[in-house]
Design a protein around this motif. Structure first.
Motif, short mmCIF file in Angstrom:
data_model
loop_
_atom_site.label_atom_id
_atom_site.label_comp_id
_atom_site.label_asym_id
_atom_site.label_seq_id
_atom_site.Cartn_x
_atom_site.Cartn_y
_atom_site.Cartn_z
N ALA A 66 10.00 53.42 31.89
CA ALA A 66 10.05 52.22 31.07
C ALA A 66 11.28 51.39 31.44
CB ALA A 66 10.11 52.59 29.60
N VAL A 67 11.12 50.07 31.39
CA VAL A 67 12.25 49.17 31.60
C VAL A 67 12.80 48.84 30.22
CG1 VAL A 67 12.97 46.93 32.48
CG2 VAL A 67 11.20 48.24 33.68
N LEU A 68 13.98 49.36 29.94
CA LEU A 68 14.59 49.15 28.63
C LEU A 68 15.75 48.17 28.75
CD1 LEU A 68 14.67 52.88 27.45
CD2 LEU A 68 12.94 51.15 26.97
N LEU A 69 15.94 47.37 27.72
CA LEU A 69 17.01 46.38 27.71
C LEU A 69 18.23 46.93 26.98
CD1 LEU A 69 14.92 43.25 26.62
CD2 LEU A 69 15.49 43.95 28.95
N ASN A 70 19.41 46.52 27.44
CA ASN A 70 20.59 46.85 26.65
C ASN A 70 20.68 45.86 25.49
OD1 ASN A 70 21.99 44.44 27.42
ND2 ASN A 70 22.75 45.44 29.27
N GLN A 71 21.60 46.07 24.59
CA GLN A 71 21.66 45.24 23.37
C GLN A 71 21.85 43.77 23.69
OE1 GLN A 71 21.21 46.56 20.14
NE2 GLN A 71 20.91 44.40 19.72
N GLU A 72 22.70 43.46 24.67
CA GLU A 72 22.95 42.05 25.02
C GLU A 72 21.68 41.39 25.57
OE1 GLU A 72 25.68 39.50 28.13
OE2 GLU A 72 26.41 41.45 27.46
N TYR A 74 18.59 42.35 25.00
CA TYR A 74 17.63 42.26 23.91
C TYR A 74 17.94 41.05 23.02
CZ TYR A 74 15.41 43.12 19.44
OH TYR A 74 14.69 42.98 18.28
N ASP A 75 19.21 40.89 22.65
CA ASP A 75 19.61 39.77 21.80
C ASP A 75 19.29 38.44 22.46
OD1 ASP A 75 20.54 41.54 19.89
OD2 ASP A 75 22.65 41.35 20.49
N LYS A 76 19.54 38.34 23.76
CA LYS A 76 19.25 37.11 24.50
C LYS A 76 17.75 36.81 24.51
CE LYS A 76 19.83 34.98 29.04
NZ LYS A 76 20.22 35.21 30.44
N ASP A 77 16.96 37.83 24.84
CA ASP A 77 15.50 37.66 24.87
C ASP A 77 14.94 37.33 23.50
OD1 ASP A 77 15.51 38.16 27.56
OD2 ASP A 77 14.32 40.00 27.45
N MET A 78 15.43 38.01 22.46
CA MET A 78 14.94 37.77 21.11
C MET A 78 15.32 36.37 20.65
SD MET A 78 13.10 38.79 18.66
CE MET A 78 12.78 40.45 19.15
N SER A 79 16.52 35.94 20.95
CA SER A 79 16.95 34.59 20.59
C SER A 79 16.05 33.53 21.24
CB SER A 79 18.40 34.38 20.99
OG SER A 79 18.82 33.08 20.67
N ALA A 80 15.76 33.72 22.52
CA ALA A 80 14.89 32.79 23.23
C ALA A 80 13.49 32.79 22.62
CB ALA A 80 14.83 33.13 24.72
N PHE A 81 12.99 33.97 22.29
CA PHE A 81 11.67 34.08 21.68
C PHE A 81 11.63 33.34 20.34
CE2 PHE A 81 9.04 36.41 18.58
CZ PHE A 81 7.79 36.07 19.07
N LEU A 82 12.62 33.57 19.50
CA LEU A 82 12.64 32.93 18.17
C LEU A 82 12.75 31.41 18.29
CD1 LEU A 82 14.88 35.44 16.20
CD2 LEU A 82 12.42 35.10 15.97
N LYS A 83 13.48 30.93 19.28
CA LYS A 83 13.60 29.48 19.48
C LYS A 83 12.27 28.89 19.94
CE LYS A 83 18.52 29.36 20.37
NZ LYS A 83 19.59 29.20 21.36
N SER A 84 11.45 29.71 20.59
CA SER A 84 10.17 29.21 21.10
C SER A 84 9.11 29.07 20.01
CB SER A 84 9.63 30.14 22.18
OG SER A 84 9.12 31.34 21.63
N LEU A 85 9.37 29.66 18.84
CA LEU A 85 8.37 29.60 17.76
C LEU A 85 8.32 28.24 17.11
CD1 LEU A 85 9.03 33.04 16.05
CD2 LEU A 85 7.22 32.45 17.65
#
Length: 85
Positions: A66-72, A74-85
């Motif tokens: 599995a390709v797992l993200l570190n916390q930084e 993850y936070d970056k990807d989640m922030s981008a995702f939430l902005k896309s909503l």
């Protein structure tokens, strides 16, 4: 026409502050919320398919594939995702 009674002072306060007497905007936003809640845009899958996907993901983690993200990341990807909503 039906009336929805809200017995939550915090929600009542929010609605009053956000919409005041603008019932049309409140209704429009409520309809959008219900539509999004009923259809998230993803195709429906069966219970068996969901179980297969979860089992596959668990196996990937256990096998170390599995390709797992570190916390930084993850936070970056989640922030981008939430902005896309």
């Amino acid at each position: 026409m039906q009336t929805i009674q809200i017995n939550n002072p915090e929600i009542e306060s929010f609605i009053s502050a956000e919409y005041g007497n603008d019932t049309q905007s409140l209704l429009n936003d409520f309809v959008k919320f219900v539509q999004l809640s009923l259809d998230d845009g993803y195709p429906t899958i069966s219970k068996d398919e969901a179980k297969k996907r979860v089992a596959w993901a668990v196996a990937e983690v256990k096998d170390g594939n599995a390709v797992l993200l570190n916390q930084e990341e993850y936070d970056k990807d989640m922030s981008a995702f939430l902005k896309s909503l």
